[in-house]
Design a protein around this motif. Structure first.
Motif, PDB file in Angstrom:
ATOM      1  N   ALA A  83      19.819 -17.163   4.146  1.00  0.00           N
ATOM      2  CA  ALA A  83      20.041 -15.715   4.119  1.00  0.00           C
ATOM      3  C   ALA A  83      20.611 -15.216   5.437  1.00  0.00           C
ATOM      4  CB  ALA A  83      18.738 -14.993   3.805  1.00  0.00           C
ATOM      5  N   LEU A  84      20.388 -15.957   6.528  1.00  0.00           N
ATOM      6  CA  LEU A  84      20.989 -15.576   7.805  1.00  0.00           C
ATOM      7  C   LEU A  84      22.515 -15.677   7.744  1.00  0.00           C
ATOM      8  CD1 LEU A  84      18.576 -17.254  10.373  1.00  0.00           C
ATOM      9  CD2 LEU A  84      18.970 -14.808  10.079  1.00  0.00           C
ATOM     10  N   ASP A  85      23.019 -16.575   6.892  1.00  0.00           N
ATOM     11  CA  ASP A  85      24.463 -16.715   6.757  1.00  0.00           C
ATOM     12  C   ASP A  85      25.056 -15.588   5.925  1.00  0.00           C
ATOM     13  OD1 ASP A  85      24.702 -18.993   8.304  1.00  0.00           O
ATOM     14  OD2 ASP A  85      24.230 -20.310   6.644  1.00  0.00           O
ATOM     15  N   SER A  86      24.415 -15.281   4.796  1.00  0.00           N
ATOM     16  CA  SER A  86      24.897 -14.176   3.965  1.00  0.00           C
ATOM     17  C   SER A  86      23.864 -13.841   2.912  1.00  0.00           C
ATOM     18  CB  SER A  86      26.223 -14.537   3.274  1.00  0.00           C
ATOM     19  OG  SER A  86      26.005 -15.480   2.236  1.00  0.00           O
ATOM     20  N   ARG A  87      23.977 -12.626   2.367  1.00  0.00           N
ATOM     21  CA  ARG A  87      23.083 -12.205   1.296  1.00  0.00           C
ATOM     22  C   ARG A  87      23.234 -13.127   0.092  1.00  0.00           C
ATOM     23  NH1 ARG A  87      24.790  -6.720  -1.089  1.00  0.00           N
ATOM     24  NH2 ARG A  87      24.558  -6.158   1.107  1.00  0.00           N
ATOM     25  N   ARG A  88      24.486 -13.434  -0.259  1.00  0.00           N
ATOM     26  CA  ARG A  88      24.728 -14.270  -1.429  1.00  0.00           C
ATOM     27  C   ARG A  88      24.087 -15.643  -1.269  1.00  0.00           C
ATOM     28  NH1 ARG A  88      30.831 -15.256  -3.261  1.00  0.00           N
ATOM     29  NH2 ARG A  88      30.556 -13.122  -3.968  1.00  0.00           N
ATOM     30  N   ALA A  89      24.227 -16.230  -0.083  1.00  0.00           N
ATOM     31  CA  ALA A  89      23.648 -17.552   0.151  1.00  0.00           C
ATOM     32  C   ALA A  89      22.131 -17.510   0.025  1.00  0.00           C
ATOM     33  CB  ALA A  89      24.053 -18.063   1.531  1.00  0.00           C
ATOM     34  N   GLY A  90      21.508 -16.477   0.582  1.00  0.00           N
ATOM     35  CA  GLY A  90      20.055 -16.363   0.515  1.00  0.00           C
ATOM     36  C   GLY A  90      19.558 -16.173  -0.905  1.00  0.00           C
ATOM     37  N   VAL A  91      20.207 -15.288  -1.655  1.00  0.00           N
ATOM     38  CA  VAL A  91      19.771 -15.025  -3.032  1.00  0.00           C
ATOM     39  C   VAL A  91      19.995 -16.254  -3.907  1.00  0.00           C
ATOM     40  CG1 VAL A  91      20.215 -13.626  -5.092  1.00  0.00           C
ATOM     41  CG2 VAL A  91      20.080 -12.530  -2.846  1.00  0.00           C
ATOM     42  N   ALA A  92      21.111 -16.940  -3.716  1.00  0.00           N
ATOM     43  CA  ALA A  92      21.363 -18.159  -4.490  1.00  0.00           C
ATOM     44  C   ALA A  92      20.301 -19.211  -4.207  1.00  0.00           C
ATOM     45  CB  ALA A  92      22.750 -18.712  -4.161  1.00  0.00           C
ATOM     46  N   THR A  93      19.931 -19.361  -2.943  1.00  0.00           N
ATOM     47  CA  THR A  93      18.874 -20.307  -2.576  1.00  0.00           C
ATOM     48  C   THR A  93      17.557 -19.902  -3.219  1.00  0.00           C
ATOM     49  OG1 THR A  93      19.980 -20.618  -0.440  1.00  0.00           O
ATOM     50  CG2 THR A  93      17.733 -21.443  -0.640  1.00  0.00           C
ATOM     51  N   ALA A  94      17.282 -18.604  -3.223  1.00  0.00           N
ATOM     52  CA  ALA A  94      16.034 -18.101  -3.802  1.00  0.00           C
ATOM     53  C   ALA A  94      15.940 -18.431  -5.286  1.00  0.00           C
ATOM     54  CB  ALA A  94      15.947 -16.584  -3.590  1.00  0.00           C
ATOM     55  N   PHE A  95      17.022 -18.231  -6.018  1.00  0.00           N
ATOM     56  CA  PHE A  95      16.988 -18.548  -7.446  1.00  0.00           C
ATOM     57  C   PHE A  95      16.952 -20.058  -7.680  1.00  0.00           C
ATOM     58  CE2 PHE A  95      18.584 -14.139  -8.051  1.00  0.00           C
ATOM     59  CZ  PHE A  95      17.577 -13.718  -8.910  1.00  0.00           C
ATOM     60  N   GLY A  96      17.495 -20.816  -6.743  1.00  0.00           N
ATOM     61  CA  GLY A  96      17.353 -22.261  -6.830  1.00  0.00           C
ATOM     62  C   GLY A  96      15.898 -22.686  -6.712  1.00  0.00           C
ATOM     63  N   VAL A  97      15.161 -22.043  -5.794  1.00  0.00           N
ATOM     64  CA  VAL A  97      13.728 -22.324  -5.638  1.00  0.00           C
ATOM     65  C   VAL A  97      12.986 -21.992  -6.933  1.00  0.00           C
ATOM     66  CG1 VAL A  97      11.621 -21.588  -4.462  1.00  0.00           C
ATOM     67  CG2 VAL A  97      13.700 -22.037  -3.140  1.00  0.00           C
ATOM     68  N   ALA A  98      13.306 -20.838  -7.528  1.00  0.00           N
ATOM     69  CA  ALA A  98      12.666 -20.464  -8.790  1.00  0.00           C
ATOM     70  C   ALA A  98      12.981 -21.478  -9.883  1.00  0.00           C
ATOM     71  CB  ALA A  98      13.129 -19.060  -9.220  1.00  0.00           C
ATOM     72  N   GLY A  99      14.205 -22.008  -9.871  1.00  0.00           N
ATOM     73  CA  GLY A  99      14.561 -23.051 -10.839  1.00  0.00           C
ATOM     74  C   GLY A  99      13.747 -24.319 -10.647  1.00  0.00           C
ATOM     75  N   GLY A 100      13.488 -24.664  -9.389  1.00  0.00           N
ATOM     76  CA  GLY A 100      12.647 -25.829  -9.114  1.00  0.00           C
ATOM     77  C   GLY A 100      11.232 -25.624  -9.626  1.00  0.00           C
ATOM     78  N   LEU A 101      10.704 -24.414  -9.438  1.00  0.00           N
ATOM     79  CA  LEU A 101       9.372 -24.104  -9.962  1.00  0.00           C
ATOM     80  C   LEU A 101       9.352 -24.164 -11.481  1.00  0.00           C
ATOM     81  CD1 LEU A 101       8.088 -21.171  -7.722  1.00  0.00           C
ATOM     82  CD2 LEU A 101       6.941 -23.344  -8.137  1.00  0.00           C
ATOM     83  N   LEU A 102      10.451 -23.762 -12.105  1.00  0.00           N
ATOM     84  CA  LEU A 102      10.541 -23.846 -13.564  1.00  0.00           C
ATOM     85  C   LEU A 102      10.411 -25.291 -14.025  1.00  0.00           C
ATOM     86  CD1 LEU A 102      11.041 -22.398 -16.242  1.00  0.00           C
ATOM     87  CD2 LEU A 102      13.499 -22.660 -15.841  1.00  0.00           C
ATOM     88  N   VAL A 103      11.022 -26.211 -13.283  1.00  0.00           N
ATOM     89  CA  VAL A 103      10.906 -27.633 -13.613  1.00  0.00           C
ATOM     90  C   VAL A 103       9.459 -28.087 -13.513  1.00  0.00           C
ATOM     91  CG1 VAL A 103      11.500 -29.963 -12.851  1.00  0.00           C
ATOM     92  CG2 VAL A 103      13.274 -28.203 -12.970  1.00  0.00           C
ATOM     93  N   HIS A 104       8.785 -27.726 -12.423  1.00  0.00           N
ATOM     94  CA  HIS A 104       7.403 -28.159 -12.223  1.00  0.00           C
ATOM     95  C   HIS A 104       6.477 -27.601 -13.304  1.00  0.00           C
ATOM     96  CE1 HIS A 104       8.027 -30.284  -8.548  1.00  0.00           C
ATOM     97  NE2 HIS A 104       8.507 -29.232  -7.913  1.00  0.00           N
ATOM     98  N   THR A 105       6.645 -26.316 -13.608  1.00  0.00           N
ATOM     99  CA  THR A 105       5.769 -25.726 -14.616  1.00  0.00           C
ATOM    100  C   THR A 105       6.061 -26.304 -15.996  1.00  0.00           C
ATOM    101  OG1 THR A 105       7.310 -23.843 -14.806  1.00  0.00           O
ATOM    102  CG2 THR A 105       5.408 -23.576 -13.358  1.00  0.00           C
ATOM    103  N   ALA A 106       7.335 -26.576 -16.281  1.00  0.00           N
ATOM    104  CA  ALA A 106       7.681 -27.182 -17.575  1.00  0.00           C
ATOM    105  C   ALA A 106       7.077 -28.579 -17.689  1.00  0.00           C
ATOM    106  CB  ALA A 106       9.193 -27.241 -17.735  1.00  0.00           C
TER     107      ALA A 106
END
Length: 223
Positions: free
Chosen positions: A30-53
């Motif tokens: 997110a220090l690089d850009s808003r888009r980079a930070g938000v994309a990383t954030a949704f990537g983390v949520a996707g990883g959690l989706l894998v674990h919960t699934a």
């Protein structure tokens, strides 16, 4: 109101908000850009989706029960965190102290600058992948979900619908919390991107990622 669901929501909120590798990689990007930070954030949520699934499907039990498989995930996770941490520390060492000047932050200025970047889509995909892999390769997550979710399934209720609900709560919280962190970092960008502050933050997140990766690999060696 479902008391157990409320209790689980509180536990899940603390679990998601606890600073760790996910938090560090979101802040760093997110220090690089808003888009980079938000994309990383949704990537983390996707990883959690894998674990919960995996937990819902019972596959997390297989991962825990097969030491070689668990150790492989731990090795990959530790190595990946070391890689991200080393990249951050090398970037800090190579960057001149005044190379990252404050940039204006606001809806009128941030979006066009990001859109005009020729590597915008590639950078977004890379950040999404970083967030996903940082979370998905965390070997402790399957153990956590496997031990946590069944405790909040009331006796006599079908396990599958309830577990799906609990999993949705965790993923939903991550999908709100981590983008909020990214947006906050971007909102404070004029201050956080001052050369000294930016270098200190990137050094801190790099050191945290390196330390977490080293701990995972040390546990594997000492086990």
């Amino acid at each position: 109101m479902d008391g157990q669901l409320m209790a689980f929501t509180g536990v899940a909120a603390g679990m998601v908000a606890l600073p760790g590798a996910d938090f560090a990689v979101v802040v760093r990007n997110a220090l690089d850009s808003r888009r980079a930070g938000v994309a990383t954030a949704f990537g983390v949520a996707g990883g959690l989706l894998v674990h919960t699934a995996l937990a819902v499907a019972g596959l997390a039990a297989v991962l825990v029960a097969v030491p070689a498989l668990f150790e492989t995930v731990q090795l990959l996770g530790g190595a990946y965190l070391l890689y991200l941490g080393a990249r951050a520390l090398i970037s800090v060492a190579r960057r001149p102290s005044a190379s990252r000047a404050p940039r204006p932050v606001g809806p009128a200025t941030a979006a066009p600058a990001e859109e005009a970047h020729p590597m915008g889509r590639l950078a977004t995909a890379r950040c999404l992948r970083q967030g996903f892999l940082t979370n998905a390769l965390n070997p402790k997550a399957p153990v956590l979900f496997l031990s946590l979710l069944p405790q909040f399934v009331p006796a006599g209720q079908p396990a599958l619908p309830r577990t799906l609900l609990l999993a949705a709560v965790v993923v939903g919280m991550a999908a709100v919390w981590f983008p909020a962190v990214a947006l906050l970092v971007d909102r404070l960008g004029a201050w956080l991107r001052r050369p000294r502050v930016a270098r200190a933050l990137e050094a801190a997140t790099g050191a945290l990622l390196t330390a977490l990766g080293g701990i995972l690999l040390a546990e594997l060696v000492l086990a």
